[in-house]
Design a protein around this motif. Sequence first.
Motif, PDB file in Angstrom:
ATOM      1  N   SER A 215      25.569   6.946  21.423  1.00  0.00           N
ATOM      2  CA  SER A 215      25.801   6.633  19.862  1.00  0.00           C
ATOM      3  C   SER A 215      24.995   5.568  19.374  1.00  0.00           C
TER       4      SER A 215
ATOM      5  N   ALA B 297      26.688  15.666  26.477  1.00  0.00           N
ATOM      6  CA  ALA B 297      27.494  14.665  25.923  1.00  0.00           C
ATOM      7  C   ALA B 297      27.340  13.244  26.695  1.00  0.00           C
TER       8      ALA B 297
ATOM      9  N   SER C 281      23.669  11.679  26.029  1.00  0.00           N
ATOM     10  CA  SER C 281      23.583  11.133  24.624  1.00  0.00           C
ATOM     11  C   SER C 281      24.292   9.667  24.432  1.00  0.00           C
TER      12      SER C 281
ATOM     13  N   ARG D  95      28.901  15.037  19.220  1.00  0.00           N
ATOM     14  CA  ARG D  95      27.668  14.230  19.662  1.00  0.00           C
ATOM     15  C   ARG D  95      26.665  15.037  18.994  1.00  0.00           C
TER      16      ARG D  95
ATOM     17  N   PRO E 180      33.700  16.849  23.427  1.00  0.00           N
ATOM     18  CA  PRO E 180      32.778  15.744  23.195  1.00  0.00           C
ATOM     19  C   PRO E 180      31.322  16.278  22.600  1.00  0.00           C
TER      20      PRO E 180
END
Lengths: 205, 165
Positions: free
Chosen positions: B143, B138, B141, B59, B55
């Motif tokens: 999205s 990951a 963070s 990311r 991931p």
Amino acid sequence: MSVTSLVHLKDRGAGRFVEANLIDGLTREDVEKADADWKPFLDEQIKRMESTGIPKHKWPQHRHWNWREKYDATEEYLAYRMFGIECQSQMQGLMLALTAGKNSQIASQRGRPLVYVHFLAAAPWNLASIVAEPRFSLVGSILVAAAIHLSIEEEFQGRIGLHSLPQSDDWYRKTCGMTDLGPDQTVENLRYFEMTPEQASEFLR
Amino acid sequence: MKINFSKEWLIKRAALDEKHDVSAGTINLNRLRASSPATKAEPVQAFTEAESSNPAFGRLINLWRRKKGLRIDELAEKARIDVAELFEIERNSHYTPEPRTVFQLAKTFGLPQEKMLELSGNLMIRDSSLGQEAVRFAARSESVAKLSKDEQRALEEFVKFLSEK
């Protein structure tokens, strides 16, 4: 920072809809108050169930959950989001969702990211399994809808996943229209459910 | 996140919800503790069984692209890579991009090529701290459309870590 949306729950006793707040980003105080409101009520109902001989498998399966512990374990991580529905000065439902690192297990979506609903619960007075007259309905639907909206916000197209407690299996399968991927031996043998973008769209329709 | 629910939807769902108790989640809180990035080296994969997942690479590219204010097609053009492959990199953590694509992205962003190959799944991760940092990154963070300060900090710290090793 908390963001509040106006929602409505159905007051089952009065048979009418009442205003409530869906809170995205609960504070420790919110969670502590929810625990403080829920626990004595739940303890009282458990005592009643025990004294009236109701078998343990019918008791609420999340009776030991402590939301303050969940809050403390996750508050520093951006990937966790805690939601609550507040109505008439009490928390009517809580949800902890994870937005990173979980991927779909469904063949058509395999490997694509999803929002994982780590924990979801309605207040004990809203549970038909322990009170004869639950106070509010819609708590579960609004929280699942919030998870779908979070997934859309994350650009995951509405994909969500969760491990259901057995008393709720039918609701996720039949009422939410989620895909039942069967018992997960790595997670207490709980059934794992997922919602595809199409199922999410249908749920929100 | 603000959400609007229509009256029709609420009426429909209220009728469906009448006789059901709703709950989800593991009974054991230790699973949540085990999944917290600070307490275990590979927290997030713990939920996804033995899948091969990276991931952090997707990311990293997603955040870096947004930090630079580039759309997916603009970055694809700048890095001279296929837009569909870039889309897949950002959306699918199981996707292993072509080494050339990784080289092009590393070159475009000025990131170390070997570490990028490791992160992308083209090379075995030899430094365990990179694996741990990648998962931590990951998990930290998110999205969303615009980088928050925390995301920006997470990105900068991770890029610094990559560059220093």
